[in-house]
Motif scaffolding. Structure first.
Motif, PDB file in Angstrom:
ATOM      1  N   PHE A  90      11.386   0.552  -0.180  1.00 53.37           N
ATOM      2  CA  PHE A  90      10.143  -0.217  -0.059  1.00 53.37           C
ATOM      3  C   PHE A  90       9.818  -0.531   1.397  1.00 53.37           C
ATOM      4  O   PHE A  90       8.696  -0.297   1.862  1.00 53.37           O
ATOM      5  CB  PHE A  90      10.237  -1.519  -0.859  1.00 53.37           C
ATOM      6  N   ASN A  93       8.804   2.691   3.312  1.00 55.96           N
ATOM      7  CA  ASN A  93       7.487   3.206   2.939  1.00 55.96           C
ATOM      8  C   ASN A  93       6.359   2.372   3.522  1.00 55.96           C
ATOM      9  O   ASN A  93       5.287   2.883   3.853  1.00 55.96           O
ATOM     10  CB  ASN A  93       7.355   3.272   1.420  1.00 55.96           C
ATOM     11  N   THR A  94       6.605   1.064   3.613  1.00 55.23           N
ATOM     12  CA  THR A  94       5.580   0.152   4.130  1.00 55.23           C
ATOM     13  C   THR A  94       5.738  -0.115   5.623  1.00 55.23           C
ATOM     14  O   THR A  94       4.945  -0.860   6.202  1.00 55.23           O
ATOM     15  CB  THR A  94       5.641  -1.193   3.377  1.00 55.23           C
ATOM     16  N   LYS A  95       6.798   0.472   6.231  1.00 56.94           N
ATOM     17  CA  LYS A  95       7.107   0.312   7.655  1.00 56.94           C
ATOM     18  C   LYS A  95       7.530  -1.111   8.008  1.00 56.94           C
ATOM     19  O   LYS A  95       7.563  -1.478   9.199  1.00 56.94           O
ATOM     20  CB  LYS A  95       5.911   0.728   8.534  1.00 56.94           C
ATOM     21  N   ILE A  96       7.866  -1.912   7.006  1.00 54.10           N
ATOM     22  CA  ILE A  96       8.327  -3.270   7.252  1.00 54.10           C
ATOM     23  C   ILE A  96       9.656  -3.265   8.003  1.00 54.10           C
ATOM     24  O   ILE A  96       9.964  -4.198   8.746  1.00 54.10           O
ATOM     25  CB  ILE A  96       8.461  -4.046   5.917  1.00 54.10           C
ATOM     26  N   ARG A 149       3.244   9.268   9.566  1.00 48.13           N
ATOM     27  CA  ARG A 149       3.686   8.096   8.798  1.00 48.13           C
ATOM     28  C   ARG A 149       4.436   8.502   7.528  1.00 48.13           C
ATOM     29  O   ARG A 149       5.223   7.731   6.987  1.00 48.13           O
ATOM     30  CB  ARG A 149       2.501   7.203   8.454  1.00 48.13           C
ATOM     31  N   ILE A 200      -0.935   0.491   6.776  1.00 50.67           N
ATOM     32  CA  ILE A 200       0.165  -0.228   6.121  1.00 50.67           C
ATOM     33  C   ILE A 200      -0.331  -1.060   4.951  1.00 50.67           C
ATOM     34  O   ILE A 200       0.271  -1.096   3.898  1.00 50.67           O
ATOM     35  CB  ILE A 200       0.898  -1.135   7.134  1.00 50.67           C
TER      36      ILE A 200
END
Length: 200
Positions: A90, A93-96, A149, A200
């Motif tokens: 997660f 995928n969200t670049k968090i 990305r 994002i």
């Protein structure tokens, strides 16, 4: 442009990072708890990357893989990598997972916008090209970060992932890094940050 790239850019980085850090703090706390509860291991993944003028620094990420993942597989990761944890999928995928690099920005290792920092292993293979790339501070986002990305999905198709990254993906990234460096400006940096946030 030169005044911005040397002085204004650093001031912008500090100001925007402090403001963004305060706004993101409640969200970051939730992510920290989730990572610690869901899997064993440290909160951060720390890796040596190459910064401005070929100086190495410790890059911070939220840990998204199992302990000692670098010893159990290639240095290039694809989306189907079994080393990635459930919460790791997660946040990747969200670049968090990149949020802790705001620490690198405050320390002066990185900028909010700039070429993504690479590991020395790959920089040595493209040393001549990287002389220009590393004339500026690396960044959290830029044209290449946006264009690639979904890099982990792209890498799934290659059996030899490191070779494919070095011979196919990295040369394309370097072209985008050059484009960014040749067009550094406050306006372009703001546009890239807003574009990144939108994706994002």
């Amino acid at each position: 442009m030169k005044m911005y790239s040397y002085f204004g850019k650093r001031l912008f980085d500090i100001f925007a990072t402090l403001i963004g850090g305060v706004l993101l703090l409640p969200f970051v706390v939730i992510i920290i708890i989730w990572i610690k509860v869901s899997s064993k291991g440290p909160l951060f993944y720390i890796q040596k990357r190459v910064g401005k003028d070929f100086n190495e620094f410790n890059l911070y990420k939220f840990r998204s893989m199992i302990i000692d993942a670098e010893k159990k597989g290639p240095s290039v990761t694809s989306g189907d990598d079994p080393r990635i944890t459930k919460v790791g999928k997660f946040i990747r995928n969200t670049k968090i997972d990149e949020l802790p690099q705001l620490i690198n920005v405050l320390k002066g290792d990185m900028s909010l916008v700039g070429p993504r920092p690479e590991v020395m292993k790959f920089v040595k293979e493209k040393k001549e090209e990287y002389k220009k790339v590393l004339s500026v501070r690396p960044g959290i986002t830029d044209n290449a970060a946006i264009e690639y990305r979904d890099e982990e999905t792209i890498m799934k198709q290659y059996e030899n992932k490191e070779k494919a990254y070095l011979e196919i993906v990295l040369p394309q990234k370097i072209k985008l890094y050059y484009f960014y460096i040749d067009n550094i400006s406050f306006v372009n940096d703001v546009k890239l940050i807003l574009k990144t946030l939108k994706i994002i």
